[in-house]
Enzyme design. Structure first.
Site, PDB file in Angstrom:
ATOM      1  CG  HIS A   1      23.292   2.025 -15.816  1.00  0.00           C
ATOM      2  ND1 HIS A   1      22.309   1.521 -16.635  1.00  0.00           N
ATOM      3  CD2 HIS A   1      24.466   1.595 -16.330  1.00  0.00           C
ATOM      4  CE1 HIS A   1      22.865   0.814 -17.605  1.00  0.00           C
ATOM      5  NE2 HIS A   1      24.182   0.848 -17.441  1.00  0.00           N
TER       6      HIS A   1
ATOM      7  CE  LYS B   1      34.656  16.150  -6.505  1.00  0.00           C
ATOM      8  NZ  LYS B   1      35.539  15.111  -5.971  1.00  0.00           N
TER       9      LYS B   1
END
Ligand SMILES: CC(C)(COP(=O)(O)OP(=O)(O)OC[C@H]1O[C@@H](n2cnc3c(N)ncnc32)[C@H](O)[C@@H]1OP(=O)(O)O)[C@@H](O)C(=O)NCCC(=O)NCCS
Length: 167
Positions: free
Chosen positions: A94, A148
């Site tokens: 979101h 990552k």
């Protein structure tokens, strides 16, 4: 959920977890997910949401692993990967909506695609976060939070993940 989806998912829920891999792939393909026939996918794997899924040949996905997301994101998994049990791979998130009058902080839903290369090993219980790319022959240690991208031929682990070593 449409009727076809309801029926297919109900059948998957009743199948023994580790047998009938081809039947599991048939059922996931009926749901629209592009999974190579040579993969081995447990019946307890959950693939949810409005996502595209592509899984190349000879990849294994274990017990209760979840692939999910929303808003038409894509999860692409290469060939010869080993994805352990209880791994979560989710390409939905979101926008943080911090406007003063906003009633919820989890704002507009967005998708960030996930790409997992060839020959990757993902250990038990790892979380693969939206937008991550995992290079070929990388190893994700059990329980890692992968926030990552991971270079090829690298072992990573921890929360948040750190590079353990190159291989
Ligand atoms: C990633 C893994 C393969 C590394 O194994 P290894 O090469 O033998 O590594 P070592 O045990 O020597 O540990 C090397 C370093 O990584 C760290 N490490 C190992 N596993 C870790 C994990 N899950 N999370 C965070 N750090 C981890 C160790 O603490 C060590 O750190 P240090 O050098 O600072 O002490 C292994 O720890 C692992 O997670 N295997 C997955 C097991 C699994 O999920 N099995 C389910 C069936 S597929």
């Amino acid at each position: 959920m449409g009727l076809k989806s309801l029926v297919v998912r109900s059948v998957l829920n009743t199948l023994p977890v580790i047998y009938f891999s081809k039947l599991n792939i048939f059922l996931f393909r009926l749901l629209g997910f592009n999974i190579s026939w040579s993969c081995r996918i447990y019946a307890s794997v959950k693939i949810r949401g409005n996502i595209k899924v592509n899984i190349s040949e000879n990849t294994f996905i274990g017990d209760e692993t979840v692939l999910t997301g929303g808003d038409f994101g894509e999860i692409r998994i290469g060939s010869h990967c080993d994805i352990s049990d209880k791994v979560s791979i989710f390409c939905g998130t979101h926008v943080i909506d911090s406007r003063p009058l906003s009633k919820r902080i989890a704002g507009k839903g967005i998708a960030k695609d996930i790409v997992i290369g060839n020959g990757v090993w993902i250990g038990y219980g790892a979380l693969i976060l939206p937008g991550v790319t995992i290079g070929d022959f990388a190893v994700i240690a059990a329980g890692s939070v992968v926030n990552k991208s991971v270079p090829s031929r690298t072992i990573v682990g921890g929360n948040p993940m750190k590079i353990i070593r190159s291989i």
